[in-house]
Design a protein around this motif. Structure first.
Motif, mmCIF file in Angstrom:
data_model
loop_
_atom_site.group_PDB
_atom_site.id
_atom_site.type_symbol
_atom_site.label_atom_id
_atom_site.label_comp_id
_atom_site.label_asym_id
_atom_site.label_seq_id
_atom_site.Cartn_x
_atom_site.Cartn_y
_atom_site.Cartn_z
ATOM 1 N N HIS A 1 4.577 0.725 -11.151
ATOM 2 C CA HIS A 1 4.849 -0.523 -12.082
ATOM 3 C C HIS A 1 6.008 -0.200 -12.905
ATOM 4 O O HIS A 1 6.517 1.101 -13.218
ATOM 5 C CB HIS A 1 3.630 -0.847 -12.798
ATOM 6 C CG HIS A 1 3.232 0.181 -13.780
ATOM 7 N ND1 HIS A 1 3.920 0.389 -15.071
ATOM 8 C CD2 HIS A 1 2.221 1.215 -13.629
ATOM 9 C CE1 HIS A 1 3.312 1.489 -15.678
ATOM 10 N NE2 HIS A 1 2.088 1.962 -14.972
ATOM 11 N N PRO A 2 6.589 -1.219 -13.404
ATOM 12 C CA PRO A 2 8.032 -1.002 -14.288
ATOM 13 C C PRO A 2 7.388 -0.424 -15.757
ATOM 14 O O PRO A 2 6.327 -0.339 -15.863
ATOM 15 C CB PRO A 2 8.310 -2.324 -14.511
ATOM 16 C CG PRO A 2 7.757 -3.247 -13.553
ATOM 17 C CD PRO A 2 6.769 -2.615 -13.043
ATOM 18 N N THR A 3 8.525 0.294 -16.472
ATOM 19 C CA THR A 3 8.099 0.482 -17.534
ATOM 20 C C THR A 3 7.698 -0.241 -18.555
ATOM 21 O O THR A 3 8.146 -1.185 -18.621
ATOM 22 C CB THR A 3 9.494 1.362 -18.333
ATOM 23 O OG1 THR A 3 9.909 2.362 -17.291
ATOM 24 C CG2 THR A 3 8.976 2.105 -19.601
ATOM 25 N N LEU A 4 6.456 0.254 -19.278
ATOM 26 C CA LEU A 4 6.038 -0.699 -20.302
ATOM 27 C C LEU A 4 6.904 -0.991 -21.592
ATOM 28 O O LEU A 4 7.039 0.141 -22.184
ATOM 29 C CB LEU A 4 4.631 -0.330 -20.697
ATOM 30 C CG LEU A 4 3.371 -0.217 -19.507
ATOM 31 C CD1 LEU A 4 2.389 0.437 -20.114
ATOM 32 C CD2 LEU A 4 3.391 -1.553 -18.930
ATOM 33 N N VAL A 5 7.395 -1.906 -21.816
ATOM 34 C CA VAL A 5 8.039 -2.274 -22.872
ATOM 35 C C VAL A 5 7.756 -3.351 -23.866
ATOM 36 O O VAL A 5 6.872 -4.080 -23.256
ATOM 37 C CB VAL A 5 9.673 -2.567 -22.484
ATOM 38 C CG1 VAL A 5 10.365 -1.269 -21.853
ATOM 39 C CG2 VAL A 5 9.602 -3.508 -21.808
ATOM 40 N N ARG A 6 7.973 -3.667 -25.025
ATOM 41 C CA ARG A 6 7.698 -4.880 -25.869
ATOM 42 C C ARG A 6 8.332 -5.944 -25.544
ATOM 43 O O ARG A 6 9.546 -5.800 -25.047
ATOM 44 C CB ARG A 6 8.077 -4.399 -27.299
ATOM 45 C CG ARG A 6 7.064 -3.311 -27.937
ATOM 46 C CD ARG A 6 7.087 -3.026 -29.358
ATOM 47 N NE ARG A 6 6.345 -2.286 -30.018
ATOM 48 C CZ ARG A 6 6.437 -1.845 -31.090
ATOM 49 N NH1 ARG A 6 7.203 -2.463 -32.233
ATOM 50 N NH2 ARG A 6 5.278 -0.816 -31.633
ATOM 51 N N ASP A 7 7.530 -6.936 -25.267
ATOM 52 C CA ASP A 7 8.341 -8.402 -24.884
ATOM 53 C C ASP A 7 9.044 -8.672 -26.233
ATOM 54 O O ASP A 7 8.914 -8.491 -27.136
ATOM 55 C CB ASP A 7 7.449 -9.196 -24.397
ATOM 56 C CG ASP A 7 6.075 -9.691 -25.383
ATOM 57 O OD1 ASP A 7 6.756 -10.531 -26.095
ATOM 58 O OD2 ASP A 7 4.954 -9.243 -25.438
ATOM 59 N N GLN A 8 9.889 -9.714 -26.067
ATOM 60 C CA GLN A 8 10.780 -10.298 -26.857
ATOM 61 C C GLN A 8 9.985 -11.232 -27.968
ATOM 62 O O GLN A 8 10.540 -11.459 -29.159
ATOM 63 C CB GLN A 8 12.163 -11.325 -26.572
ATOM 64 C CG GLN A 8 11.191 -12.384 -25.740
ATOM 65 C CD GLN A 8 12.378 -13.550 -25.216
ATOM 66 O OE1 GLN A 8 13.544 -13.312 -25.764
ATOM 67 N NE2 GLN A 8 11.749 -13.990 -24.196
ATOM 68 N N TYR A 9 8.558 -11.573 -27.895
ATOM 69 C CA TYR A 9 7.695 -12.145 -28.659
ATOM 70 C C TYR A 9 6.838 -11.093 -29.428
ATOM 71 O O TYR A 9 5.691 -11.573 -29.676
ATOM 72 C CB TYR A 9 7.003 -13.306 -27.761
ATOM 73 C CG TYR A 9 7.703 -14.580 -27.213
ATOM 74 C CD1 TYR A 9 8.875 -15.339 -27.987
ATOM 75 C CD2 TYR A 9 8.166 -14.331 -26.233
ATOM 76 C CE1 TYR A 9 9.498 -16.114 -27.404
ATOM 77 C CE2 TYR A 9 9.038 -15.028 -25.432
ATOM 78 C CZ TYR A 9 9.664 -15.858 -25.966
ATOM 79 O OH TYR A 9 10.444 -17.066 -25.380
ATOM 80 N N VAL B 1 0.781 -1.256 0.054
ATOM 81 C CA VAL B 1 -0.282 0.012 0.039
ATOM 82 C C VAL B 1 0.744 1.375 -0.056
ATOM 83 O O VAL B 1 0.350 2.431 -0.168
ATOM 84 C CB VAL B 1 -1.088 0.065 1.213
ATOM 85 C CG1 VAL B 1 -1.956 -1.110 1.200
ATOM 86 C CG2 VAL B 1 -0.139 0.149 2.458
ATOM 87 N N ASP B 2 2.148 1.139 0.350
ATOM 88 C CA ASP B 2 2.974 2.459 0.315
ATOM 89 C C ASP B 2 4.056 2.450 -0.656
ATOM 90 O O ASP B 2 3.978 3.138 -1.621
ATOM 91 C CB ASP B 2 3.398 2.620 1.728
ATOM 92 C CG ASP B 2 4.164 3.862 2.022
ATOM 93 O OD1 ASP B 2 4.031 4.604 1.154
ATOM 94 O OD2 ASP B 2 4.524 4.146 3.022
ATOM 95 N N GLU B 3 4.893 1.280 -0.881
ATOM 96 C CA GLU B 3 6.278 1.332 -1.671
ATOM 97 C C GLU B 3 5.639 1.066 -3.026
ATOM 98 O O GLU B 3 6.220 1.847 -3.886
ATOM 99 C CB GLU B 3 7.199 0.468 -1.111
ATOM 100 C CG GLU B 3 8.421 0.211 -1.863
ATOM 101 C CD GLU B 3 9.212 1.548 -1.762
ATOM 102 O OE1 GLU B 3 9.993 1.869 -2.690
ATOM 103 O OE2 GLU B 3 8.985 2.305 -0.581
ATOM 104 N N MET B 4 4.786 0.367 -3.275
ATOM 105 C CA MET B 4 4.295 0.039 -4.264
ATOM 106 C C MET B 4 3.122 0.524 -5.273
ATOM 107 O O MET B 4 2.437 -0.018 -5.825
ATOM 108 C CB MET B 4 4.048 -1.677 -4.641
ATOM 109 C CG MET B 4 5.662 -2.298 -4.286
ATOM 110 S SD MET B 4 5.328 -4.104 -4.434
ATOM 111 C CE MET B 4 5.054 -4.165 -6.318
#
Length: 531
Positions: free
Chosen positions: A330-338, A323-326
């Motif tokens: 969220h991580p940066t949205l990037v294209r996956d390898q597939y 509830v605090d730290e997160m």
């Protein structure tokens, strides 16, 4: 905490893998029954030495009669049935108690996602809700676990660990003085629900449905805490526990005499030195009883009991982390390898030799050699396998002319750019629609869709028509909303003008009655134009 040995028995080879576990001491059968086994062997050898060296004459005959009696009637005790059924109940109850322990993770996810606000007040609300939840569960643990009660004997220790504030402890203490007969573990949950309601009033929760979802999850947590107290208050009926205990100890009391070596039965010469089978029997049945004694209260201090101190520490840490730290992170949205492949054909292995073959169906390797073509039905000229069902034969030309054709009635919307209103035209057939559509762009598009050379079938055209109708309805609703807003704004402006006119002197209104009539006529003209 329960001793975990899963990694040691992950692979079963040759003579099995349970042999690796026989040398463990912690939570083992040796640790549970070694004292009882020593008492059993001491009593057994005491009776043996008394028979061999202490008794003479009639005393020996009486002892031998007792041995015959115990040996004959000990099997009448249904020890396997009674003990097996009892242990089955205890093991099921033990697992149900574990899955009843509530975890704050689902509620923490709700709180982090639905209680908005990056400011200090929003952060304070989220952390306070989860602190109250963890406090409530810890108070329940102090009621059912001796180890937790020793860790938190009073409310001062809750304050030391940060689960409780001084003013909150004072409120609970006063409530204990007024109502000393009832536990107060539910009070922090009520405080948490009040904080949620306050967050909704302040607009930090989107809507009432979000608030309801959080309250429902909080009630699930409260139900788990309540069920733990029920498991603590309601135990397995005492009479059944007494029956099992008496059956086990009475059986081995009879075994002390029934398994003795006597001169009238020289075949039982092994027991003259050591009661091997009696010792193994003691291991099995007494070990079974000790399993029940260990698992009947899994919140105690046994080796296989639940580690509730770890649960308390883990819950508070993970709750604050969610509830605090997160919070809203969220991580940066990037294209996956597939990304270009849409989905991977095969995932890579660190060692490609470990790649297994895909699973096969049960009949994949079924032998079908016995089923030959002679056993199948012979094909005829009219066999359906060579016919084309996509074309239909017509007996004569009269059938072609009598085809049933379905035309869908259409509902068209004409949107005038000069006005916000939307007019709806209902056509009975497509001919009227085509005549109406001539000369404008929409009619041209409709003619192209309805033309015989179009590659779209009737259902595609119908779907596009329905899509246009949906967009037209949305525009119509928007226009109606816009008209309502204009009406409200006009009403507000008129009320403002009336209040201003009321503040002016009365004689001024009497001196210029013609001007009032002109203003009234102008407002009426403006309203008519707007309409």
């Amino acid at each position: 905490m329960t001793v975990s040995y899963t990694a040691q028995v992950a692979t079963c080879r040759r003579f099995g893998c349970f042999w690796k576990l026989l040398g463990k001491w912690r939570a083992s059968i040796y640790k549970l029954i070694w004292a009882d086994l020593l008492v059993f062997l001491f009593a057994f050898y005491a009776m043996a030495f008394m028979y061999r060296y202490g008794l003479t004459g009639d005393s020996k005959r009486i002892f031998e009669d007792i041995v015959h009696y115990c040996r004959s009637y000990a099997a009448l005790i249904p020890l396997s049935f009674v003990l097996g059924f009892y242990v089955a109940i205890i093991v099921e109850r033990w697992w149900n108690q574990y899955i009843t322990v509530p975890w704050p993770d689902p509620l923490a996810v709700y709180v982090s996602a639905l209680v908005r606000g990056q400011d200090e007040h929003g952060r304070l609300m989220r952390r306070t809700i989860m602190r109250y939840v963890c406090l409530s569960l810890t108070m329940v643990f102090t009621m059912i676990s001796p180890g937790i009660k020793r860790r938190f004997p009073t409310y001062d220790y809750f304050i030391t660990t940060g689960l409780l504030n001084t003013n909150e402890a004072l409120i609970i203490t006063k409530m204990d003085e007024k109502f000393p007969k009832h536990s107060k573990y539910w009070m922090p949950l009520m405080w948490a629900s009040s904080v949620m309601t306050r967050a909704r009033k302040e607009g930090r929760i989107w809507d009432d449905f979000s608030l309801k979802s959080m309250i429902d999850e909080l009630n699930k947590f409260r139900a788990g805490c309540n069920m733990l107290t029920h498991y603590d208050m309601i135990s397995v009926p005492l009479v059944y526990t007494q029956v099992v205990t008496l059956a086990v100890y009475a059986y081995f009391l009879a075994a002390i005499f029934g398994n003795q070596y006597i001169k009238q039965n020289p075949a039982n010469v092994v027991n003259y030195y050591f009661p091997v089978l009696s010792t193994l029997e003691f291991f099995f049945f007494m070990g079974w009883l000790k399993v029940a004694e260990t698992l009947i209260c899994p919140f105690g201090d046994d080796d296989d009991d639940f580690e509730l101190n770890w649960v308390i520490d883990r819950n508070l840490q993970v709750s604050y982390l969610i509830v605090d730290e997160m919070h809203n992170d969220h991580p940066t949205l990037v294209r996956d390898q597939y990304w270009d492949e849409v989905f991977p054909n095969e995932l890579p292995y660190a060692d490609e030799s470990q790649r297994p073959n895909p699973p096969e169906a049960s009949t994949a390797k079924l032998d079908l050699s016995k089923i030959t073509s002679s056993q199948l039905r012979k094909r005829t000229e009219s066999d359906t396998s060579e016919r084309d069902f996509t074309e239909f034969e017509v007996e004569d030309d009269s059938m072609k002319n009598n085809e049933l054709r379905i035309k869908f009635a259409s509902l068209r919307f004409n949107i005038h750019r000069s006005s916000s209103s939307v007019s709806v035209l209902d056509f009975e057939n497509t001919d009227d629609l085509e005549e109406q559509g001539e000369g404008d762009e929409e009619g041209t598009i409709y003619d192209e869709l309805m033309s015989p050379g179009s590659s779209k079938d009737d259902f595609d055209r119908l779907r596009e028509e329905r899509e246009r109708e949906r967009h037209a309805r949305q525009l119509q609703h928007a226009a109606m909303t816009f008209d309502l807003l204009k009406g409200e704004m006009r009403a507000q402006s008129e009320s403002t003008n009336q209040s201003e006119n009321a503040d002016q002197p009365a004689d001024k209104n009497q001196q210029n009655p013609n001007e009032q009539e002109v203003q009234t006529d102008k407002s009426y003209v403006h309203k008519t134009k707007d309409r």
